[in-house]
Design a protein around this motif. Sequence first.
Motif, PDB file in Angstrom:
ATOM      1  N   GLU A   4      -2.323   6.577  14.203  1.00 44.91           N
ATOM      2  CA  GLU A   4      -1.782   5.717  13.154  1.00 44.91           C
ATOM      3  C   GLU A   4      -2.124   4.250  13.408  1.00 44.91           C
ATOM      4  OE1 GLU A   4       2.512   4.303  11.258  1.00 44.91           O
ATOM      5  OE2 GLU A   4       2.497   5.965  12.672  1.00 44.91           O
ATOM      6  N   ASN A   5      -2.103   3.837  14.667  1.00 44.51           N
ATOM      7  CA  ASN A   5      -2.193   2.420  15.006  1.00 44.51           C
ATOM      8  C   ASN A   5      -3.537   2.021  15.611  1.00 44.51           C
ATOM      9  OD1 ASN A   5       0.535   1.851  14.280  1.00 44.51           O
ATOM     10  ND2 ASN A   5       1.149   2.960  16.112  1.00 44.51           N
ATOM     11  N   SER A  29      -4.836   3.378  10.470  1.00 39.68           N
ATOM     12  CA  SER A  29      -4.203   2.062  10.283  1.00 39.68           C
ATOM     13  C   SER A  29      -3.020   2.162   9.329  1.00 39.68           C
ATOM     14  CB  SER A  29      -5.204   1.039   9.765  1.00 39.68           C
ATOM     15  OG  SER A  29      -6.176   0.760  10.729  1.00 39.68           O
ATOM     16  N   GLY A  30      -2.119   3.066   9.635  1.00 39.48           N
ATOM     17  CA  GLY A  30      -0.959   3.283   8.773  1.00 39.48           C
ATOM     18  C   GLY A  30      -1.198   4.484   7.874  1.00 39.48           C
ATOM     19  N   TRP A  31      -0.692   4.391   6.643  1.00 36.81           N
ATOM     20  CA  TRP A  31      -0.863   5.495   5.697  1.00 36.81           C
ATOM     21  C   TRP A  31      -2.351   5.683   5.430  1.00 36.81           C
ATOM     22  CZ3 TRP A  31       3.032   8.624   4.322  1.00 36.81           C
ATOM     23  CH2 TRP A  31       2.711   9.646   3.420  1.00 36.81           C
ATOM     24  N   LYS A  61       8.212   6.260   8.624  1.00 34.53           N
ATOM     25  CA  LYS A  61       6.860   6.280   8.050  1.00 34.53           C
ATOM     26  C   LYS A  61       5.911   7.124   8.906  1.00 34.53           C
ATOM     27  CE  LYS A  61       6.116   4.371   4.857  1.00 34.53           C
ATOM     28  NZ  LYS A  61       6.375   4.857   3.508  1.00 34.53           N
TER      29      LYS A  61
END
Length: 156
Positions: A4-5, A29-31, A61
Motif C-alpha cells: 500500500e505504501n 500508493s493507497g487505493w 482503509k
Amino acid sequence: YIFENPQVFEAVISALGSDMPLPTLVCTSGWPSTAAMKLLDLLVTQSPNNCLHYSGDFDLKGLQIASYLMARYPGRCHPWRFDPLAYAAALQSGGSVARANELTMLHALPDIFGSLIAAMQEKKKWAYQEGIVHLLTEDVRRNFVEKSKTTQIAKR
C-alpha cells in the motif's frame, strides 16, 4: 507482492538489495488506481499459478483495500501480514487513535480479519505498514528463495 505504501515498498526493495533477482513487487500508493488494477488483472490472467499477496496499513482503509482485492480476485489474492502478531509489531513503531465510528465499520469486513479486528478494537489504535518492513522483507526473501529452489529441482 503488493504494498500500500511507497515508503515501505522502497524500504523492502532496498533491504533485499541487488544480490538476488526480485519477484514482482507492486506499490499501489493507497487505493489502487485504474493503472494498478490493469496491471494486477494482467498478472492474474497471465498464469493460473500467479497469486497476489497484499499488505497495507492496519487501519480501516488498509483493510478495505485488502477486502476489495480479495473480492476482485477470489482465491488468488491473499492478505499478507494482516494478523494480530504483525499488528502488535507495527504498534511498537507507534500508531494513532482510531475513531469509534471507524472501529465500528471494521465489522463490515470479511471474517478472515476477525482476530485482527478484535485486536484493533481492543487497542483502539491504527498501526502502519512501516512498522513491519522487516517482516515483509523476510517474507519476500524466504518465499522467493524457496520458489527458486523448487524451480531448480523441477528443472533437473
